[in-house]
Design an enzyme around this catalytic site. Structure first.
Site, PDB file in Angstrom:
ATOM      1  N   MET A 125       0.791  -1.220   0.000  1.00  0.00           N
ATOM      2  CA  MET A 125       0.000   0.000   0.000  1.00  0.00           C
ATOM      3  C   MET A 125       0.834   1.288   0.000  1.00  0.00           C
ATOM      4  O   MET A 125       0.315   2.360   0.305  1.00  0.00           O
ATOM      5  CB  MET A 125      -0.985  -0.006   1.181  1.00  0.00           C
TER       6      MET A 125
ATOM      7  N   LEU B 183       5.583   3.672  -4.835  1.00  0.00           N
ATOM      8  CA  LEU B 183       7.030   3.742  -5.085  1.00  0.00           C
ATOM      9  C   LEU B 183       7.352   4.973  -5.938  1.00  0.00           C
ATOM     10  O   LEU B 183       6.547   5.380  -6.782  1.00  0.00           O
ATOM     11  CB  LEU B 183       7.488   2.464  -5.795  1.00  0.00           C
TER      12      LEU B 183
ATOM     13  N   HIS C  78      -4.277  -5.437  -8.805  1.00  0.00           N
ATOM     14  CA  HIS C  78      -5.210  -4.422  -8.330  1.00  0.00           C
ATOM     15  C   HIS C  78      -6.627  -4.997  -8.381  1.00  0.00           C
ATOM     16  O   HIS C  78      -7.008  -5.619  -9.373  1.00  0.00           O
ATOM     17  CB  HIS C  78      -5.102  -3.166  -9.210  1.00  0.00           C
TER      18      HIS C  78
END
Ligand code: GAR
Length: 192
Positions: A94, A97, A113
């Site tokens: 969660m 990046l 997802h």
């Protein structure tokens, strides 16, 4: 991606929570036909329940708090290098990046997802799909690029939204499909 000889590709899985996708990926990776070997688990959350799979399956784990994202990512990159990691699978991870991090692993980071992307990027996907009166939701495995939930789609699986569906019941149904879809997507990127 290419396999070199019969060597499996060293893979890290990033998690934040329950780690049910992690478990399914580990089980897949231990099959003969799997092109990957999971030898590192990274979590941003010390309390992540999925960390128990590190112990169960005897896989190295590392926990990083993301207080200083720049520094943390630097440390993660070092850890990935040390372990000769060539592929990253985000599985319920969660944190977002940075562009810089993604650039260093361009085309080598996958994510799962819980929606039929490009629909419902971001959080609370199940609730939003139900409120929007969608007939179907589902899950998507995609490459990670610098925009949230927007990289090239590898595979998707549709799941029917029933009458009286709750976000909890939908999440449960989709998760079952996620556990199948992620391994299939990995086989696909290796042309297997
Ligand atoms: C999964 O449904 C995954 O698709 C989702 O979190 C859940 C993690 O479950 N990921 C995201 O929402 C990422 N934006 P798990 O920890 O049991 O694998």
């Amino acid at each position: 991606m290419k396999l070199i000889g019969s060597k499996k590709v060293k893979t890290a899985v990033f998690i934040s929570g329950n780690g049910s996708n992690l478990k399914s990926l580990i089980e897949f990776s231990r099959k003969k036909n799997s092109p990957i070997l999971i030898n590192l688990i990274i979590s941003n959350n010390l309390k992540s329940r999925g960390l128990k799979f590190a112990k169960i399956f005897k896989i190295r784990k590392k926990i990083f708090n993301f207080k200083d994202k720049f520094l943390t990512e630097k440390k993660i990159l070092l850890e990935l290098k040390r372990n000769k990691i060539k592929l990253i699978c985000l599985a319920g991870f969660m944190k977002i990046l940075s562009k810089n991090f993604i650039k260093k692993f361009r085309g080598k980071i996958l994510n799962i997802h819980p929606s039929l992307l490009p629909k419902f990027k971001g959080l609370n996907t199940h609730m939003r799909a139900i409120k929007n009166n969608e007939k179907y939701s589902g899950c998507t495995v995609h490459f990670v690029n610098s925009k949230l939930d927007s990289g090239k789609i590898i595979l998707q699986k549709k799941v029917k939204i029933s009458k009286n569906e709750t976000s909890h019941s939908l999440a449960k149904k989709i998760l079952i499909q996620e556990h199948k879809l992620y391994p299939q997507a990995i086989l696909k990127i290796f042309n297997l």
